[in-house]
Design a protein around this motif. Structure first.
Motif, PDB file in Angstrom:
ATOM      1  N   GLN A 181       0.854  -1.181   0.000  1.00  0.00           N
ATOM      2  CA  GLN A 181       0.000   0.000   0.000  1.00  0.00           C
ATOM      3  C   GLN A 181       0.888   1.228   0.000  1.00  0.00           C
ATOM      4  N   ASN A 182       0.708   2.132  -0.942  1.00  0.00           N
ATOM      5  CA  ASN A 182       1.375   3.428  -0.912  1.00  0.00           C
ATOM      6  C   ASN A 182       0.325   4.516  -0.695  1.00  0.00           C
ATOM      7  N   PHE A 183       0.596   5.408   0.269  1.00  0.00           N
ATOM      8  CA  PHE A 183      -0.295   6.510   0.583  1.00  0.00           C
ATOM      9  C   PHE A 183       0.390   7.820   0.184  1.00  0.00           C
ATOM     10  N   GLY A 184      -0.386   8.826  -0.178  1.00  0.00           N
ATOM     11  CA  GLY A 184       0.223  10.094  -0.512  1.00  0.00           C
ATOM     12  C   GLY A 184      -0.730  11.260  -0.417  1.00  0.00           C
ATOM     13  N   LYS A 185      -0.128  12.433  -0.419  1.00  0.00           N
ATOM     14  CA  LYS A 185      -0.882  13.691  -0.449  1.00  0.00           C
ATOM     15  C   LYS A 185      -0.071  14.685  -1.267  1.00  0.00           C
ATOM     16  N   HIS A 186      -0.722  15.371  -2.188  1.00  0.00           N
ATOM     17  CA  HIS A 186      -0.037  16.393  -2.988  1.00  0.00           C
ATOM     18  C   HIS A 186       0.257  17.617  -2.130  1.00  0.00           C
TER      19      HIS A 186
END
Length: 270
Positions: A265-270
């Protein structure tokens, strides 16, 4: 086998990297719970944390306190409160390096605290330590349906805890799938690729930009999306990644091997 990493890691069978909210103790009312999220650094350089009250039918005042670990009593460096039956209250302050945690309470007696986290005033949080993998289980075939089901189940958990649903992002999905494929092909289990690339390197290379916060969960051996999400939710570090309301996007990778199924699982936020 589980392991988790966060910028904002193992479970019985899988490995994972994660940042997530920590569930606090239940309030006296059946089904009513108060949650505290671990403090993290936002993209504009502030320390932020939240408390959420969910599943409650009465009205109560909910308070969130951000505390800094110091010699002697830990001081409250920021607090906020709101009154209602269900909802979230957030506190934020200008970042100063140190070790912090969150305390959440309501006037009905519910409450709890998050784990501690050392913040350096760069967006994100430190990396939990992975645990060794167990004996793998038989591996069914996997595909896009498994990836999508992991996303769906992850969003079910987030929404139950007061966080918004994550958007399934093709770039994060590419980074996650590449890492699962690489671990399955080369027979290893780690957040660091055998060529030395880190979670950050892989996510940047996928084209996910700009990056203000990101994290990774990995796991190995679970046979179904339901098993792996349950394992991650039963692990503090992984659950913290899943339940971090700062993240807005997700990508999932699934790969078979003779040892078992590799999940990322990869999580991100711009």
């Amino acid at each position: 086998m589980l392991a988790c990493l966060g910028s904002l890691v193992a479970l019985g069978t899988p490995m994972a990297t994660a940042q997530a909210a920590t569930q606090a103790a239940a309030s006296p009312q059946a089904g009513c719970r108060v949650y505290a999220t671990k403090p993290y650094v936002t993209s504009d350089g502030r320390i932020q944390a939240s408390a959420a009250r969910l599943g409650c039918g009465d009205v109560a005042r909910v308070r969130v306190q951000i505390k800094r670990v110091e010699a002697g009593p830990d001081p409250v460096v920021k607090s906020a409160a709101r009154t209602g039956s269900n909802g979230r209250v957030t506190a934020a302050l200008r970042c100063a390096p140190g070790v912090y945690y969150t305390v959440a309470t309501d006037q009905r007696g519910g409450g709890g605290r998050s784990g501690t986290v050392r913040l350096s005033c760069s967006p994100g949080t430190p990396t939990p330590t992975p645990t060794p993998p167990p004996t793998p289980s038989p591996t069914p075939s996997q595909g896009s349906s498994s990836q999508e089901e992991v996303v769906r189940l992850t969003n079910v958990e987030r929404q139950a805890g007061g966080c918004g649903a994550l958007k399934n992002d093709p770039q994060l999905r590419s980074a996650a799938q590449g890492h699962s494929d690489d671990m399955a092909t080369k027979n290893y289990f780690s957040h660091t690729s055998q060529d030395g690339r880190t979670m950050t390197d892989r996510i940047k290379a996928s084209g996910f930009s700009p990056m203000s916060a990101w994290a990774e969960n990995i796991a190995m051996g679970q046979r179904t999306p339901a098993e792996v999400v349950k394992a991650w939710m039963n692990s503090t570090g992984h659950r913290q990644n899943i339940m971090n309301c700062a993240y807005t996007h997700i990508g999932v990778g699934v790969a078979n091997s003779s040892r078992g199924i590799y999940w990322t699982q990869n999580f991100g936020k711009h």
